[in-house]
Design an enzyme around this catalytic site. Structure first.
Site, short mmCIF file in Angstrom:
data_model
loop_
_atom_site.label_atom_id
_atom_site.label_comp_id
_atom_site.label_asym_id
_atom_site.label_seq_id
_atom_site.Cartn_x
_atom_site.Cartn_y
_atom_site.Cartn_z
N LYS A 1 -4.60 8.22 -19.68
CA LYS A 1 -5.54 9.33 -19.90
C LYS A 1 -5.33 10.38 -18.82
O LYS A 1 -4.80 10.11 -17.74
CB LYS A 1 -6.99 8.84 -19.89
CG LYS A 1 -7.43 8.12 -18.61
CD LYS A 1 -7.83 9.01 -17.44
CE LYS A 1 -8.34 8.20 -16.26
NZ LYS A 1 -8.53 9.05 -15.03
N ASP B 1 -13.75 3.34 -16.20
CA ASP B 1 -12.82 4.01 -17.12
C ASP B 1 -12.49 3.17 -18.35
O ASP B 1 -11.85 3.68 -19.27
CB ASP B 1 -11.52 4.37 -16.40
CG ASP B 1 -11.65 5.59 -15.51
OD1 ASP B 1 -12.69 6.28 -15.59
OD2 ASP B 1 -10.72 5.87 -14.73
#
Length: 292
Positions: free
Chosen positions: A20, A145
Site C-alpha cells: 500500500k 495496517d
C-alpha cells in the site's frame, strides 16, 4: 465451517499480499494508551509478496520459509493464523511458505499485508467463512495496517487506521523507491519533534480535491528525513520529476504518481544505482477480496 459443506482443496498457492501507499498521512492526536490517531488514504498497488498455504489436519501451524531477522513465532503470518484458529475454533492447521519481495521497514505495509492475506486465505482454506468484519477485528489485534488489506479496497482511514471508508481513485502508475535504509516505525512516532495536532479532515474534503495526489502531506516525513539521510536524498531526487513526491507510512519508501507507464519507466531508467525502485500500477481492490 457450515455443516454439510465440502472442504476446498488442501492447498492455496500464489496468494498475493499487495503493498500500500499512504497518499497522505496526518497525525491528529495521541490516545491515553499511547496510540496515535491518524487520517490517511490507503492506495493498494500491484507489488506483492506471495504466500502459499497447505492445510494440515493436526492443528499445527508452521512457517516453512526462513526469513532472516524474523523468528517464526513472532511473524505476523503465524500470529494471524493462530488468531484465526482461535477465533474460528477450527481443528485445522497450516504450513505457510512466503516469497518475500516487499522490503521490511519500508512503510508499504508488507508484514501487515502478509497477515491479511493469511486471514483471507485461511478463511477459504479452512472453510470457516468468517465475515469480513470479524476478519478485520482479528486483523486490528495484529496491527493497525492489517484491517485495510482485509477491507479489500482503497480507503480513507481514521482512528488508529481501522475506521475505513471506501474511496474511488483514478488508475495510476507510481515510481516507488526504497533507499536501502530501514526506518523503525517506533523511532518516528516517539520523536519529540513530531507534531500531533493536524486539523481533522473529512472524506468529503479528499473527494472534492481535484488532484488527490497533492492532498495534505505526510506528517512523519520531516522526522524521517531528518533522521535518515538516504530517505531525504531519495525524496529530493524524486521531486525533480514530481513536485508531489512524498514518503509513504513512516518510511523508508518514497513515491510519486505519474499519468502513464511510459513516463514512470523513464524516471525509473534514471534511478541512481544505490537505491532500489519499482514501477507499479494502482489496484482498486485486493486480489483476494472475494475470500470474505
Amino acid at each position: 465451517m457450515t455443516v454439510g459443506t465440502a472442504l476446498p482443496p488442501p492447498e492455496l498457492r500464489n496468494c498475493p499480499a499487495p503493498a500500500k501507499l499512504n497518499l497522505f498521512l496526518h497525525v491528529t492526536g495521541r490516545r491515553p494508551d499511547g496510540y496515535h490517531t491518524l487520517q490517511t488514504v490507503f492506495q493498494l498497488i500491484d507489488w506483492s509478496d506471495t504466500l502459499h498455504f497447505h492445510r494440515r489436519d493436526d492443528g499445527v501451524i508452521t512457517r516453512v520459509t526462513d526469513i532472516p531477522g524474523v523468528p517464526a513465532d513472532t511473524d505476523l503470518v503465524v500470529r494471524a493464523a493462530r488468531a484465526m484458529q482461535a477465533a474460528s475454533g477450527t481443528r485445522f492447521g497450516v504450513d505457510i511458505a512466503i516469497d518475500k519481495i516487499l522490503p521490511m521497514g519500508g512503510g508499504i505495509g508488507g508484514g501487515s499485508s502478509d497477515a491479511a492475506t493469511t486471514l483471507l486465505a485461511l478463511n477459504r482454506l479452512w472453510g470457516v467463512n468468517l465475515p469480513r468484519e470479524e476478519l478485520m477485528r482479528i486483523g486490528l489485534s495484529l496491527g493497525a495496517d492489517v484491517p485495510v488489506f482485509v477491507f479489500g479496497q482503497n480507503a480513507f482511514a481514521e482512528g488508529v487506521g481501522e475506521e475505513l471508508t471506501p474511496v474511488a481513485l483514478p488508475d495510476s502508475w507510481f515510481v516507488v523507491i526504497h533507499p536501502r535504509q530501514h526506518v523503525p516505525t517506533a523511532a518516528i512516532f516517539s520523536d519529540e519533534r513530531l507534531t500531533r495536532n493536524s486539523p481533522i479532515s473529512i472524506v468529503a474534503d479528499f473527494a472534492a480535491c481535484t488532484n488527490k495526489f497533492a492532498f495534505g502531506r505526510n506528517d512523519l516525513e520531516t522526522i524521517a528525513t531528518a533522521k535518515f539521510g538516504e530517505v531525504a536524498r531519495a525524496l529530493e531526487w524524486l521531486k525533480n520529476y514530481s513536485p508531489h513526491a512524498r514518503m509513504t507510512g513512516s518510511g523508508a519508501c518514497v513515491f510519486a504518481r505519474f499519468e502513464d507507464e511510459q513516463t514512470a519507466q523513464r524516471v525509473m531508467e534514471r534511478l541512481p544505482s544505490e537505491w532500489d525502485g519499482r514501477c507499479v500500477k494502482s489496484l482498486s481492490h485486493h486480489p483476494l477480496a472475494t475470500f470474505a
